[in-house]
Design a protein around this motif. Structure first.
Motif, mmCIF file in Angstrom:
data_model
loop_
_atom_site.group_PDB
_atom_site.id
_atom_site.type_symbol
_atom_site.label_atom_id
_atom_site.label_comp_id
_atom_site.label_asym_id
_atom_site.label_seq_id
_atom_site.Cartn_x
_atom_site.Cartn_y
_atom_site.Cartn_z
ATOM 1 N N ILE A 8 -0.280 21.834 8.563
ATOM 2 C CA ILE A 8 -1.032 20.604 8.846
ATOM 3 C C ILE A 8 -2.337 20.671 8.061
ATOM 4 C CG2 ILE A 8 -1.901 19.083 10.660
ATOM 5 C CD1 ILE A 8 1.078 19.877 11.014
ATOM 6 N N GLY A 9 -2.494 19.766 7.085
ATOM 7 C CA GLY A 9 -3.704 19.746 6.263
ATOM 8 C C GLY A 9 -3.406 20.292 4.879
ATOM 9 N N ALA A 10 -3.663 19.456 3.855
ATOM 10 C CA ALA A 10 -3.383 19.874 2.472
ATOM 11 C C ALA A 10 -4.670 20.123 1.699
ATOM 12 C CB ALA A 10 -2.518 18.834 1.772
ATOM 13 N N GLY A 14 -4.472 25.009 3.524
ATOM 14 C CA GLY A 14 -3.078 24.616 3.750
ATOM 15 C C GLY A 14 -2.224 24.887 2.518
ATOM 16 N N HIS A 31 1.926 18.441 5.939
ATOM 17 C CA HIS A 31 1.581 17.123 6.478
ATOM 18 C C HIS A 31 0.089 16.894 6.261
ATOM 19 C CE1 HIS A 31 5.384 17.260 8.859
ATOM 20 N NE2 HIS A 31 5.096 18.548 8.922
ATOM 21 N N GLY A 39 -8.314 17.858 0.116
ATOM 22 C CA GLY A 39 -9.369 17.876 1.133
ATOM 23 C C GLY A 39 -10.745 17.766 0.514
ATOM 24 N N CYS A 41 -11.986 19.424 -1.791
ATOM 25 C CA CYS A 41 -12.015 19.976 -3.146
ATOM 26 C C CYS A 41 -11.041 19.159 -3.992
ATOM 27 C CB CYS A 41 -11.582 21.441 -3.047
ATOM 28 S SG CYS A 41 -11.627 22.328 -4.584
ATOM 29 N N ASN A 57 -19.270 19.442 -7.502
ATOM 30 C CA ASN A 57 -19.079 20.552 -8.442
ATOM 31 C C ASN A 57 -18.762 21.792 -7.643
ATOM 32 O OD1 ASN A 57 -20.060 18.839 -10.534
ATOM 33 N ND2 ASN A 57 -22.096 19.148 -9.660
ATOM 34 N N HIS A 58 -17.764 22.523 -8.052
ATOM 35 C CA HIS A 58 -17.400 23.751 -7.345
ATOM 36 C C HIS A 58 -17.535 24.923 -8.305
ATOM 37 C CE1 HIS A 58 -15.882 21.135 -4.234
ATOM 38 N NE2 HIS A 58 -15.424 22.144 -3.521
ATOM 39 N N GLN A 225 -0.646 11.958 9.632
ATOM 40 C CA GLN A 225 -1.659 12.653 10.438
ATOM 41 C C GLN A 225 -1.059 13.188 11.732
ATOM 42 O OE1 GLN A 225 -5.022 10.196 11.335
ATOM 43 N NE2 GLN A 225 -5.954 11.726 12.674
ATOM 44 N N PRO A 259 -10.013 20.635 9.322
ATOM 45 C CA PRO A 259 -11.414 21.010 9.571
ATOM 46 C C PRO A 259 -11.661 21.303 11.054
ATOM 47 C CG PRO A 259 -11.259 18.974 8.279
ATOM 48 C CD PRO A 259 -9.884 19.263 8.787
ATOM 49 N N ALA A 262 -11.355 18.532 13.712
ATOM 50 C CA ALA A 262 -9.973 18.082 13.922
ATOM 51 C C ALA A 262 -9.203 19.136 14.728
ATOM 52 C CB ALA A 262 -9.294 17.826 12.587
ATOM 53 N N ALA A 360 -20.031 18.913 4.580
ATOM 54 C CA ALA A 360 -19.459 19.705 3.478
ATOM 55 C C ALA A 360 -18.979 21.061 3.978
ATOM 56 C CB ALA A 360 -20.488 19.873 2.371
ATOM 57 N N ASP A 387 -11.613 27.144 5.913
ATOM 58 C CA ASP A 387 -12.778 27.928 5.483
ATOM 59 C C ASP A 387 -13.684 28.291 6.643
ATOM 60 O OD1 ASP A 387 -13.818 25.393 5.999
ATOM 61 O OD2 ASP A 387 -14.862 25.199 4.074
ATOM 62 N N THR A 396 -16.256 28.590 1.768
ATOM 63 C CA THR A 396 -16.097 28.471 0.318
ATOM 64 C C THR A 396 -14.611 28.382 -0.004
ATOM 65 O OG1 THR A 396 -16.038 30.870 0.276
ATOM 66 C CG2 THR A 396 -18.152 29.833 -0.282
#
Ligand SMILES: Cc1cc2nc3c(=O)[nH]c(=O)nc-3n(C[C@H](O)[C@H](O)[C@H](O)COP(=O)(O)OP(=O)(O)OC[C@H]3O[C@@H](n4cnc5c(N)ncnc54)[C@H](O)[C@@H]3O)c2cc1C
Length: 415
Positions: A8-10, A14, A31, A39, A41, A57-58, A225, A259, A262, A360, A387, A396
């Motif tokens: 759950i969560g891409a 995930g 899903h 997400g 990123c 920016n990462h 979702q 996150p 959620a 963030a 994270d 991160t």
């Protein structure tokens, strides 16, 4: 483990779990609530700029070994670029000074003993407090452990910790700061090479992951979702997606990689971090000067890091909560005047975009860090990733990917 794993969560947590599990030959379905993968990123087409940009920016460092394994695993290492050695250009807007920090590849910090290479304005003894931060300090803040002032703090520790922890360093967890320093500065330049996704986060971290997963037959269901889970005594029995409920067989499992807010709404009594810090990015459509380094650290300005990409200059402001309510054009003008002064580009404001991510990362204070749960839950077929779970690192890419790998291991080992 022989059933289907529902992820759950891409986001990166995930995706990394999906890659690990499908790599072991397990059946995996991802899903994702939104219409896109990645997400926090991700790249997207920005209509104002008329170009594809990243949500932020990462920066990766060469010591982010889980992230680099992930990138190699999806065959995208050619998209991550950086200088051959660990070097960081700095510009101090208050004093007008410019310098480049160059770390030695080995663990022994010869650069500290070299007056020409150490941080300008510092003496050898200034570096001693760094050693204090190397120990873990449960429950303590950075401000409790080191004096947050003086040239070494202003010119090295503050920019490093602000970027890595996304919080004003004195409030930050000394334990998390310690982990960052152990895995970067203390590991030598070989772990500190800055790496950026020159062609964007999508082509580097997301699209090749989707291609790898699809090649293994993994279904990625977008706009799907998870609304609720049905909890049995020791396992999750069904997943409720609103219009559809998926019953789980005894051997099926779930990796919840959403996150913290959620996750808390889906798992009763789950303790999660509840405070956040923002990151503000400003993007300007303009060609960088030919000589521009890929990134420059800025001191005593609003901008903190200036990134040079093809056709675009972008600025990152970590812990940027104080800029959330500032008028966008005022912010853009003020940031651009700093970029122009550092790079020598014309003062006229080029086409711009401001992207403010309010949540963030979780706020990396000692109190919030203490609320991070591990991957394991009271339900034998449910593992947590993200994270914000207890990886020992701040929020991160490296933390997200390690968390996904860890959740995948837990599920793969379960009977
Ligand atoms: C502007 C910005 C700059 C950053 N800079 C850096 C940097 O320089 N270096 C670095 O290492 N890190 C950086 N980070 C942090 C990094 O982006 C994150 O740590 C990482 O992307 C988090 O990944 P994740 O998978 O844990 O979470 P997320 O990316 O948040 O993924 C969670 C996914 O779950 C989905 N979801 C939520 N609820 C549901 C539900 N009910 N059902 C299905 N799906 C759901 C979400 O839509 C999302 O796609 C930055 C972050 C931001 C925002």
């Amino acid at each position: 483990m022989s059933g289907t794993v529902h992820i759950i969560g891409a986001g990166l947590a995930g995706l990394s779990a999906a890659l690990k599990l499908s790599g072991r030959g397990l059946r995996v379905v991802v899903h994702e609530a939104t219409a896109f993968v990645g997400g926090r990123c991700r790249s997207y087409h920005d209509a104002t700029l008329g170009m594809t940009i990243d949500n932020g920016n990462h920066l990766l460092l060469s010591g982010n070994h889980a992230a680099l394994d992930y990138v190699r695993g999806i065959g995208a290492q050619q998209h991550l670029i950086g200088p051959a050695a660990a070097e960081f250009a700095f510009a101090d807007l208050a004093s007008g000074e410019r310098w480049t920090l160059r770390f030695d590849d080995g663990r022994f910090p010869f650069w500290i003993f070299d007056t020409g290479r150490r941080v300008p304005g510092t003496g050898l003894l200034d570096y001693l407090p760094l050693a204090r931060l190397l120990w873990t300090h449960p429950g303590k803040s950075v401000g409790d452990v080191v004096a947050c002032k003086g040239p070494l703090y202003n010119r090295l520790l503050e920019p490093l910790l602000l970027a890595a922890l996304n919080i004003d360093p004195p409030q930050g967890s000394a334990k998390l700061a310690s982990a960052v320093i152990r895995e970067t500065l203390a590991a030598g330049g070989v772990a500190c090479r800055p790496l950026v996704a020159r062609d964007g986060l999508g082509p580097t971290l997301i699209e090749p992951a989707i291609a790898s997963l699809q090649a293994r037959g993994v279904a990625i269901r977008l706009e799907h979702q998870l609304h609720a889970m049905h909890f049995g005594a020791d396992r999750i029995e069904a997943l409720d997606f609103g219009k559809e409920t998926v019953a789980l067989a005894a051997e099926d499992a779930v990796v919840l990689a959403v996150p913290p807010y959620a996750a808390a709404s889906l798992v009763k009594d789950l303790q999660v971090p509840t405070e956040y810090r923002a990151i503000v990015n400003a993007h300007f459509r303009i060609d960088p000067p030919a000589s521009a380094p890929p990134l420059v650290g800025v001191l005593n300005g609003t901008a903190q890091w200036i990134f040079a990409f093809p056709g675009r200059m972008s600025v990152t402001i970590s812990a940027g909560d104080r800029y959330l309510d500032m008028a966008r054009d005022v912010l853009a003008k003020s940031i651009w005047s700093e970029v122009a002064s550092v790079t020598g580009l014309p003062a006229a404001l080029p086409p711009w975009q401001i992207v403010r991510e309010r949540r963030a990362t979780f706020a990396a204070t000692p109190a919030q860090d203490a609320k991070r749960p591990g991957a394991q839950t009271a339900w034998r077929n449910l593992a947590l990733a993200g994270d914000w779970t207890n990886t020992g690192l701040p929020a991160t890419i490296e933390s997200a990917i390690r968390s996904g790998n860890r959740a995948a291991d837990l599920i793969a080992r379960s009977p």
